[in-house]
Write an enzyme that holds these catalytic residues in place. Structure first.
Site, PDB file in Angstrom:
ATOM      1  N   TYR A  14      -0.713  83.428  29.347  1.00 18.29           N
ATOM      2  CA  TYR A  14       0.409  82.863  28.599  1.00 18.29           C
ATOM      3  C   TYR A  14       0.174  81.362  28.429  1.00 18.29           C
ATOM      4  O   TYR A  14      -0.051  80.648  29.411  1.00 18.29           O
ATOM      5  CB  TYR A  14       1.744  83.093  29.318  1.00 18.29           C
ATOM      6  CG  TYR A  14       2.926  82.697  28.463  1.00 18.29           C
ATOM      7  CD1 TYR A  14       3.585  83.654  27.692  1.00 18.29           C
ATOM      8  CD2 TYR A  14       3.353  81.376  28.384  1.00 18.29           C
ATOM      9  CE1 TYR A  14       4.645  83.292  26.870  1.00 18.29           C
ATOM     10  CE2 TYR A  14       4.401  81.013  27.562  1.00 18.29           C
ATOM     11  CZ  TYR A  14       5.050  81.973  26.816  1.00 18.29           C
ATOM     12  OH  TYR A  14       6.101  81.609  25.991  1.00 18.29           O
ATOM     13  N   GLN A  44       4.509  62.870  34.472  1.00 18.26           N
ATOM     14  CA  GLN A  44       5.148  64.147  34.791  1.00 18.26           C
ATOM     15  C   GLN A  44       6.503  64.267  34.115  1.00 18.26           C
ATOM     16  O   GLN A  44       6.877  65.329  33.625  1.00 18.26           O
ATOM     17  CB  GLN A  44       5.305  64.297  36.307  1.00 18.26           C
ATOM     18  CG  GLN A  44       4.005  64.524  37.026  1.00 18.26           C
ATOM     19  CD  GLN A  44       3.196  65.646  36.415  1.00 18.26           C
ATOM     20  OE1 GLN A  44       3.595  66.808  36.433  1.00 18.26           O
ATOM     21  NE2 GLN A  44       2.046  65.317  35.843  1.00 18.26           N
ATOM     22  N   GLU A  98       3.549  69.305  44.137  1.00 20.38           N
ATOM     23  CA  GLU A  98       2.510  69.876  43.279  1.00 20.38           C
ATOM     24  C   GLU A  98       1.341  68.897  43.137  1.00 20.38           C
ATOM     25  O   GLU A  98       0.190  69.231  43.394  1.00 20.38           O
ATOM     26  CB  GLU A  98       3.108  70.190  41.910  1.00 20.38           C
ATOM     27  CG  GLU A  98       2.110  70.740  40.907  1.00 20.38           C
ATOM     28  CD  GLU A  98       2.691  70.870  39.511  1.00 20.38           C
ATOM     29  OE1 GLU A  98       2.104  71.586  38.692  1.00 20.38           O
ATOM     30  OE2 GLU A  98       3.737  70.235  39.235  1.00 20.38           O
ATOM     31  N   HIS A  99       1.646  67.676  42.703  1.00 24.33           N
ATOM     32  CA  HIS A  99       0.638  66.613  42.573  1.00 24.33           C
ATOM     33  C   HIS A  99       0.978  65.495  43.560  1.00 24.33           C
ATOM     34  O   HIS A  99       2.099  65.005  43.551  1.00 24.33           O
ATOM     35  CB  HIS A  99       0.639  66.018  41.166  1.00 24.33           C
ATOM     36  CG  HIS A  99       0.489  67.010  40.066  1.00 24.33           C
ATOM     37  ND1 HIS A  99       1.571  67.523  39.368  1.00 24.33           N
ATOM     38  CD2 HIS A  99      -0.612  67.586  39.534  1.00 24.33           C
ATOM     39  CE1 HIS A  99       1.136  68.371  38.450  1.00 24.33           C
ATOM     40  NE2 HIS A  99      -0.179  68.430  38.532  1.00 24.33           N
ATOM     41  N   ASP A 111      -5.277  66.801  35.169  1.00 19.60           N
ATOM     42  CA  ASP A 111      -4.690  67.689  34.173  1.00 19.60           C
ATOM     43  C   ASP A 111      -5.705  68.148  33.146  1.00 19.60           C
ATOM     44  O   ASP A 111      -5.605  69.252  32.620  1.00 19.60           O
ATOM     45  CB  ASP A 111      -3.546  66.969  33.447  1.00 19.60           C
ATOM     46  CG  ASP A 111      -2.187  67.253  34.062  1.00 19.60           C
ATOM     47  OD1 ASP A 111      -2.118  68.067  34.998  1.00 19.60           O
ATOM     48  OD2 ASP A 111      -1.198  66.656  33.601  1.00 19.60           O
ATOM     49  N   HIS A 130       6.915  65.948  30.663  1.00 24.51           N
ATOM     50  CA  HIS A 130       6.758  67.390  30.456  1.00 24.51           C
ATOM     51  C   HIS A 130       8.065  68.022  29.979  1.00 24.51           C
ATOM     52  O   HIS A 130       8.102  68.745  28.990  1.00 24.51           O
ATOM     53  CB  HIS A 130       6.300  68.070  31.746  1.00 24.51           C
ATOM     54  CG  HIS A 130       4.822  68.038  31.943  1.00 24.51           C
ATOM     55  ND1 HIS A 130       3.939  68.690  31.122  1.00 24.51           N
ATOM     56  CD2 HIS A 130       4.057  67.409  32.877  1.00 24.51           C
ATOM     57  CE1 HIS A 130       2.703  68.482  31.528  1.00 24.51           C
ATOM     58  NE2 HIS A 130       2.740  67.710  32.595  1.00 24.51           N
ATOM     59  N   ASN A 169       8.492  78.539  30.200  1.00 26.53           N
ATOM     60  CA  ASN A 169       9.851  78.071  30.465  1.00 26.53           C
ATOM     61  C   ASN A 169      10.581  79.010  31.415  1.00 26.53           C
ATOM     62  O   ASN A 169       9.996  79.940  31.993  1.00 26.53           O
ATOM     63  CB  ASN A 169      10.613  77.878  29.148  1.00 26.53           C
ATOM     64  CG  ASN A 169      10.795  79.185  28.383  1.00 26.53           C
ATOM     65  OD1 ASN A 169      10.636  80.285  28.926  1.00 26.53           O
ATOM     66  ND2 ASN A 169      11.118  79.070  27.108  1.00 26.53           N
ATOM     67  N   GLN A 200       9.485  88.201  25.942  1.00 26.09           N
ATOM     68  CA  GLN A 200       8.983  89.358  25.200  1.00 26.09           C
ATOM     69  C   GLN A 200       7.459  89.450  25.270  1.00 26.09           C
ATOM     70  O   GLN A 200       6.896  90.553  25.324  1.00 26.09           O
ATOM     71  CB  GLN A 200       9.471  89.319  23.750  1.00 26.09           C
ATOM     72  CG  GLN A 200       9.058  88.112  22.940  1.00 26.09           C
ATOM     73  CD  GLN A 200      10.031  86.949  23.055  1.00 26.09           C
ATOM     74  OE1 GLN A 200      10.795  86.844  24.019  1.00 26.09           O
ATOM     75  NE2 GLN A 200      10.017  86.068  22.066  1.00 26.09           N
ATOM     76  N   HIS A 229      -4.484 111.919  63.101  1.00 28.41           N
ATOM     77  CA  HIS A 229      -5.386 110.770  63.147  1.00 28.41           C
ATOM     78  C   HIS A 229      -6.362 110.911  64.318  1.00 28.41           C
ATOM     79  O   HIS A 229      -7.578 110.709  64.163  1.00 28.41           O
ATOM     80  CB  HIS A 229      -4.592 109.467  63.313  1.00 28.41           C
ATOM     81  CG  HIS A 229      -3.986 108.931  62.055  1.00 28.41           C
ATOM     82  ND1 HIS A 229      -2.956 109.557  61.401  1.00 28.41           N
ATOM     83  CD2 HIS A 229      -4.286 107.816  61.322  1.00 28.41           C
ATOM     84  CE1 HIS A 229      -2.621 108.848  60.336  1.00 28.41           C
ATOM     85  NE2 HIS A 229      -3.419 107.786  60.265  1.00 28.41           N
TER      86      HIS A 229
END
Length: 430
Positions: free
Chosen positions: A131, A260, A328-329, A362, A263, A215, A192, A421
């Site tokens: 995606y 950042q 994250e960063h 990035d 974004h 998103n 979708q 077993h």
């Protein structure tokens, strides 16, 4: 414009917790919408997918052929770039590929003295869905970072979906798909598209795993289809945390925070610094530079709602707070970042030194920019080749090994009350 905090405030931890709180993928209304979309795609396939594309993306499509990009068009897109763009994209791709080739794992075995052989068979996932966001910004870098590790792992079929609002495609995204080895491209997006990849339609093949950011609807859909397919992660808003000793150019730090914040409005930018005067300088740089930004409205809202400039007692306290946040960063904008590494416990990616801005990671440094967010760096890792490989255990027991292991297994099985077993193991004892 941006929250100012000090660790000396008595309510600092409460304020920090409120700042970090993110419940975006738990919205009940969004979950219901996504569930309805998934059900419709499962029931009606291509027809529903075309209808949603018309409704949400404003495209002019009669059927799925209008939402399909033929592979020659990807090559054409690459060749249409100017030399500077083409070179930048190719060098970035080469660097990402070289880095990720270091992660490739091969099948391995070892033999015990009695002839028993054990090991792991490493197999690539057969078909992966990628995606690529196409809303507020287009991300060719996202194509490189998701597709190249998959191809290094040996994935044969790489199906890319990318929304094209109002039917506008991005040549850089298509060019990135070309040099990354994407095998099919469909101009669909949202929940979708995730449903189509997970369950398949008459045109889009069902995949084994879905990767790539999106998103809130995309993130919610990925969570909903997990189990039907694998996913990389549930990504929250992008984050940057900067630890600075107060000796970096304040304009650099302000722009790194912007990198950042631009974004989206939910992105998070935080500075930790023991130098109060330097924090004042960064705040002035923010005020000076913000009006020059094309995406200043988005940056301003992100900084106001989720950003912070935090005064700490010292660098060690800054590191402790960073470990609590698990960003994250993480930028270590200090004199000797290597000396801090042993004390950094949680971070998706660590950018070391004043010259190492997060933007380099990035796009072109080499390591993956798909990173754990919302504190999940406590237990998660960056996307890598290992995310596109499966491991099967290999066990081949010799005659002598069956005697030894059979008795051990039977004894343990008896203790668990599992007679079959135990008997199955004892049959092999000579």
């Amino acid at each position: 414009m941006i929250t100012r905090l000090s660790t000396q405030q008595t309510d600092f931890q409460d304020k920090l917790s409120n700042l970090l709180a993110w419940e975006g993928v738990s919205n009940a209304d969004v979950v219901q919408i996504v569930d309805d979309i998934i059900a419709n795609i499962k029931a009606n396939g291509d027809t529903a997918l075309v209808d949603y594309s018309i409704k949400f993306d404003g495209v002019n499509a009669a059927n799925m052929s209008d939402l399909t990009i033929a592979l020659p068009a990807l090559k054409t897109a690459f060749e249409s770039l100017d030399n500077k763009e083409k070179t930048a994209l190719q060098i970035a791709a080469d660097r990402v590929r070289f880095y990720h080739e270091k992660q490739h794992q091969d099948t391995w075995t070892y033999a015990e003295d009695n002839g028993t052989v054990l090991g792991q068979k490493i197999t690539p996932i057969e078909r992966v869905g990628l995606y690529v966001p196409g809303g507020k910004a287009a991300y060719p870098s996202s194509v490189l970072m998701n597709a190249i590790p998959a191809k290094v792992a040996g994935v044969q079929d790489l199906i890319m979906v990318v929304p094209t609002p109002n039917g506008v495609t991005n040549p850089l995204v298509l060019a990135a798909a070309y040099i990354s080895g994407v095998t099919q491209v469909f101009t669909v997006g949202g929940a979708q598209a995730i449903a189509a990849l997970a369950y398949g339609t008459q045109t889009i093949p069902k995949v084994d795993k879905i990767v790539g950011p999106g998103n809130i609807f995309v993130a919610t859909a990925k969570r909903a289809v997990f189990g039907q397919v694998g996913i990389d992660m549930i990504a929250g808003p992008s984050e940057i945390l900067i630890i600075c000793d107060g000796k970096t150019d304040p304009d650099w730090i302000a722009m790194d925070l912007f990198s950042q914040a631009e974004h989206d409005e939910d992105a998070q930018s935080i500075l930790l610094c023991p130098d109060k005067d330097f924090i004042n300088k960064v705040e002035k740089s923010i005020e000076k530079l913000l009006p020059t930004m094309d995406r200043k409205a988005i940056i301003a809202k992100a900084l106001k709602d989720r950003g912070a400039l935090i005064h700490t007692k010292d660098i060690n306290e800054a590191i402790a707070i960073s470990n609590q946040i698990a960003p994250e960063h993480l930028e270590l904008s200090v004199e000797n970042p290597k000396a801090m590494l042993d004390n950094i416990k949680h971070a998706g990616a660590i950018f070391m030194g004043r010259n190492t801005c997060e933007a380099l990671g990035d796009y072109c440094a080499g390591p993956n920019h798909v990173l754990p967010t919302s504190g999940t760096a406590r237990f998660s890792s960056p996307l890598g080749v290992y995310d596109f490989q499966k491991k099967s255990s290999l066990i081949m027991v010799s005659d002598q090994g069956a005697n030894t292991l059979g008795e051990i297994a039977a004894t343990l099985a008896d203790g668990e009350g599992l007679q079959a077993h135990a008997q199955s193991a004892r049959y092999r004892i000579k």
